[in-house]
Design an enzyme around this catalytic site. Structure first.
Site, short mmCIF file in Angstrom:
data_model
loop_
_atom_site.label_atom_id
_atom_site.label_comp_id
_atom_site.label_asym_id
_atom_site.label_seq_id
_atom_site.Cartn_x
_atom_site.Cartn_y
_atom_site.Cartn_z
N GLY A 65 61.08 -16.06 -6.52
CA GLY A 65 62.01 -15.03 -6.95
C GLY A 65 61.45 -14.29 -8.16
O GLY A 65 60.51 -14.77 -8.80
N GLN A 67 62.58 -14.12 -11.02
CA GLN A 67 62.72 -14.97 -12.21
C GLN A 67 62.09 -16.35 -11.99
O GLN A 67 62.48 -17.33 -12.62
CB GLN A 67 64.19 -15.11 -12.60
CG GLN A 67 64.76 -13.85 -13.24
CD GLN A 67 64.01 -13.46 -14.52
OE1 GLN A 67 63.46 -14.30 -15.22
NE2 GLN A 67 63.96 -12.17 -14.79
N SER A 68 61.10 -16.43 -11.10
CA SER A 68 60.46 -17.71 -10.81
C SER A 68 59.76 -18.30 -12.04
O SER A 68 58.88 -17.65 -12.63
CB SER A 68 59.43 -17.51 -9.69
OG SER A 68 58.58 -18.63 -9.60
N ASN A 69 60.13 -19.52 -12.40
CA ASN A 69 59.43 -20.24 -13.46
C ASN A 69 58.05 -20.65 -12.99
O ASN A 69 57.09 -20.67 -13.77
CB ASN A 69 60.21 -21.49 -13.87
CG ASN A 69 61.59 -21.16 -14.38
OD1 ASN A 69 61.73 -20.53 -15.42
ND2 ASN A 69 62.62 -21.56 -13.64
N ALA A 71 56.12 -19.06 -10.91
CA ALA A 71 55.21 -17.90 -10.98
C ALA A 71 54.70 -17.71 -12.41
O ALA A 71 53.50 -17.53 -12.64
CB ALA A 71 55.93 -16.65 -10.50
#
Ligand code: PLP
Length: 317
Positions: A65, A67-69, A71
């Site tokens: 997403g 807001q992927s941590n 990533a």
């Protein structure tokens, strides 16, 4: 590769435990793994980056997403080794560059918004970005959503050993329960692989990332134990699906209440997407008496996401 600050603290949370009606509540502080504001993915990236370098890769590719941590931490891991990083992120490009997305920019990642929403579409996008890079002469290393490969999950089998060492130092008994948020399920799978048939049960709390946790987690746990040469006779996969709310990434009222309780009893900051839903589930199970005794809440991090604009309203109502 040494990327995370380990071991992370193992702390007693007496006031929160009292609030929840749990006699002996502890928190494993994997929100404090350090790398680019920390979280559970830092452990996985230690092994994934090492594998990428062993294969001669020059670019890490993953996704999730906006807001992927995972990533964000992958971008940081790539930076530490001088590798490029490409991220396939879900949906259209958001109106605001905030939270983890702001950090992705700062860390120098190349962002791709291909419009995919579905979990399997994002996995396919990651593969497609990697194929395009390879066709252009780069050496990409593709990492699935959440770093949920056998190599990524293996980091959490090793984390079980870390907790065992900490418990031995404290001369403390093993936990009855570990409670952890399930996104891709790689963390729960790794914990199950590390625990084997010890008496500690793991409650994974579905946050709505993927639809197939009930089959994906035991399969990955088995493959991870096998990869590490450990016994593949493992404990049961227990997944709570009742605290997702509307969808992945939507803060539920119960999750926000859980964030307030952790903050106001312990000064402990949870995140609205993962750890707050796990804490909400623990609240329910403690009340129902289905999770009792010595309980370890595994804090997986994620706080940067709460600074995305979409969380202002739910967190201030
Ligand atoms: C990714 C993530 C999880 C879930 O971990 P998985 O291994 O993907 O199941 C939990 N909490 C936070 C903060 C995360 O970023």
């Amino acid at each position: 590769m040494s990327l995370a600050h380990l071991p992370t603290p193992l702390e007693r949370a007496g006031r929160l435990g009292e609030h929840l009606g749990i006699d002996d509540l502890w928190v494993k502080r994997d929100d404090l793994t350090g790398l680019a504001l920390g979280g559970n993915k830092a452990r996985k990236l230690e092994l994934l980056l090492a594998d990428a370098l062993a294969q001669g890769a020059d670019t890490l590719v993953t996704g999730g997403g906006p807001q992927s941590n995972h990533a964000r931490i992958t971008a940081a891991a790539a930076a530490t080794a001088g590798l490029g990083c490409h991220l396939a992120l879900a949906g259209p490009r958001p109106a605001h560059t905030d939270g983890n997305l702001l950090l992705d920019h700062l860390l120098g990642a190349t962002l791709h918004f291909d419009g995919a929403i579905d979990y399997y579409d994002i996995e396919r996008d990651i593969e497609q970005v990697a194929e395009r890079l390879a066709a252009a002469g780069r050496r990409p290393y593709a990492i699935p959503v959440g770093g949920a490969s056998v190599i990524g999950a293996a980091a959490y089998a090793l984390a079980v050993d870390e907790v065992a060492t900490q418990l031995a130092t404290l001369d403390a008994a093993p936990f009855d329960w570990i409670v952890v948020a399930d996104g891709s399920g790689g963390t729960q799978a790794g914990l199950l692989a590390g625990l084997g048939t010890t008496r500690t049960r793991v409650l994974g709390v579905d946050v709505g990332t993927r639809p197939d946790l009930d089959t994906a987690v035991p399969a990955l746990a088995h493959a991870t134990a096998d990869h590490l040469g450990r016994p593949t006779d493992l404990g049961p996969t227990i997944v709570d699906h009742d605290h997702v709310g509307r969808a992945y990434g939507w803060a539920t009222e119960g999750a926000v209440d859980a964030m307030r309780a952790a903050a106001r009893t312990e000064g402990l900051i949870l995140d609205p997407v993962y750890s707050a839903k796990a804490m909400h589930a623990l609240t329910t199970h403690a009340r129902e008496g289905s999770v009792t005794g010595r309980v370890l809440f595994w804090h997986t991090g994620g706080a940067p996401a709460m600074f995305a604009q979409e969380f202002e309203r739910p967190l201030t109502r």
